[in-house]
Enzyme design. Structure first.
Site, PDB file in Angstrom:
ATOM      1  N   SER A   1       6.924  -3.766  -1.208  1.00 51.80           N
ATOM      2  CA  SER A   1       5.696  -3.044  -0.890  1.00 51.80           C
ATOM      3  C   SER A   1       5.553  -1.767  -1.703  1.00 51.80           C
ATOM      4  O   SER A   1       6.546  -1.093  -2.018  1.00 51.80           O
ATOM      5  CB  SER A   1       5.702  -2.687   0.602  1.00 51.80           C
ATOM      6  OG  SER A   1       4.688  -1.756   0.917  1.00 51.80           O
TER       7      SER A   1
ATOM      8  N   GLU B   1       4.594   0.839  -0.501  1.00 54.74           N
ATOM      9  CA  GLU B   1       5.029   1.927   0.384  1.00 54.74           C
ATOM     10  C   GLU B   1       6.427   2.412   0.000  1.00 54.74           C
ATOM     11  O   GLU B   1       6.840   3.506   0.391  1.00 54.74           O
ATOM     12  CB  GLU B   1       5.021   1.456   1.840  1.00 54.74           C
ATOM     13  CG  GLU B   1       3.637   1.251   2.421  1.00 54.74           C
ATOM     14  CD  GLU B   1       2.893   2.558   2.685  1.00 54.74           C
ATOM     15  OE1 GLU B   1       3.544   3.557   3.055  1.00 54.74           O
ATOM     16  OE2 GLU B   1       1.652   2.584   2.525  1.00 54.74           O
TER      17      GLU B   1
ATOM     18  N   TYR C   1       9.042   2.171   7.698  1.00 56.14           N
ATOM     19  CA  TYR C   1       8.672   0.898   7.072  1.00 56.14           C
ATOM     20  C   TYR C   1       9.040   0.893   5.593  1.00 56.14           C
ATOM     21  O   TYR C   1       9.640  -0.050   5.080  1.00 56.14           O
ATOM     22  CB  TYR C   1       7.170   0.653   7.247  1.00 56.14           C
ATOM     23  CG  TYR C   1       6.640  -0.525   6.464  1.00 56.14           C
ATOM     24  CD1 TYR C   1       6.825  -1.823   6.911  1.00 56.14           C
ATOM     25  CD2 TYR C   1       5.943  -0.318   5.267  1.00 56.14           C
ATOM     26  CE1 TYR C   1       6.332  -2.908   6.184  1.00 56.14           C
ATOM     27  CE2 TYR C   1       5.446  -1.392   4.539  1.00 56.14           C
ATOM     28  CZ  TYR C   1       5.651  -2.677   5.002  1.00 56.14           C
ATOM     29  OH  TYR C   1       5.173  -3.746   4.279  1.00 56.14           O
TER      30      TYR C   1
END
Length: 324
Positions: free
Chosen positions: A126, A128, A150
């Protein structure tokens, strides 16, 4: 011979689009179904593929169930898309996020190593992971600096995938996907929260939309485009990691403007900024460079952000009208 694929997270947005894509290519598709998951089969039904998938009971937190799923499916390709995937929830449930998103990825890698080491493996990494960005545009060489539980969990899963590739010789690749949306996005995600609100406001079912940071910028693409990149990674002779992105960033405010404008409304009349929706640590800006994927995978974005927003609003208008 018919190729066989096992998808974890098959009931999610990406899992549903990937299942449809693989079925259209003639694959036999197996999907891992965790009964503790809140997701239902509605996405698979909406795409008309639920009857084409062999659903296997299993959970990323249970290694035994993953080994059984691999033995049953005899998969040529394994796509690990399952995760606790909502960034906001990861602050409230950091241990669950770690168990599922980080250690769960380790479990499925170990299951592949034990039960089917010749299978090609895809890990859903990801954007992120970049978090507090260390470069204005992020590519495969940009250092990670995650800013949420996360993001931290995804970094663990990403490096564990590399470790299994280098230590055990698995054909294991990671796709570092930037934000990708669709009409199948969950309502907890800001993009779908916006398009659902637009539909309900237009139909008189809702009066306002409360959001957090309107200035956060993201590189938003269409999930239907991005699952094709996942498949292309596993068709390569050598495994590798790839950034998948559009190369265009837009703010939450701009996304609101597009969505409300698509039904002839002005977002300023309905959007209210609410401190309650601010995150403990926000990522201000993410923008991906997918040149490597374009060159090596021959992958291209085919859906513009304007078209994506229109698709999402149209789908939510239909749903809201049916709920009325």
């Amino acid at each position: 011979m018919t190729k066989r694929a096992l998808i974890t997270g098959v009931t999610g947005q990406d899992g549903a689009y990937l299942a449809k894509f693989l079925l259209e290519k003639g694959y036999q598709v197996f999907g891992l179904l965790a009964h503790r998951a809140s997701d239902t089969l509605w996405r698979l039904r909406e795409l008309g593929v639920v009857d084409g998938i062999a659903l296997l009971e299993g959970d990323l937190t249970d290694l035994g169930s993953l080994i059984r799923a691999l033995e049953t499916s005899q998969a040529d390709e394994v796509y690990n898309l399952a995760a606790q995937s909502f960034v906001g929830t990861s602050w409230q449930q950091p241990l669950l996020t770690t168990q599922v998103t980080a250690l769960g990825a380790n479990n499925i890698l170990e299951a592949v190593r034990i039960a089917n080491p010749t299978a090609r493996f895809y890990q859903a990494s990801s954007s992120e992971m970049f978090g507090k960005v260390q470069a204005p545009i992020q590519d495969e060489n940009t250092p990670f600096y995650p800013r949420s539980p996360y993001g931290v969990a995804k970094v663990f899963a990403h490096w564990m995938t590399i470790n299994y590739r280098e230590s055990h010789g698995l054909h294991a690749s990671s796709g570092i996907l930037f934000n990708h949306e669709s009409p199948l996005r969950g309502l907890e995600f800001v993009t779908r929260k916006i398009t659902d609100a637009v539909a309900r406001i237009k139909l008189g079912q809702q009066k306002e939309l409360r959001l957090g940071n309107l200035e956060a910028k993201r590189d938003w693409g269409y999930a239907g485009d991005y699952v094709q990149a996942m498949w292309r990674m596993l068709q390569q002779d050598k495994p590798d990691d790839y950034v998948i992105a559009t190369g265009r960033a837009a703010s939450v405010r701009e996304f609101c403007d597009m969505a409300f404008s698509s039904v002839d409304l002005h977002y300023q009349d309905y959007v209210v900024q609410d401190e309650k929706y601010m995150r403990p640590s926000e990522i201000a800006f993410l923008l991906g460079n997918a040149d490597k994927a374009k060159a090596q995978l021959k992958w291209e974005v085919t859906t513009s952000l304007d078209k994506l927003v229109g698709m999402m609003v149209e789908a939510d208008m239909r749903r809201a009208a049916e709920d009325a």
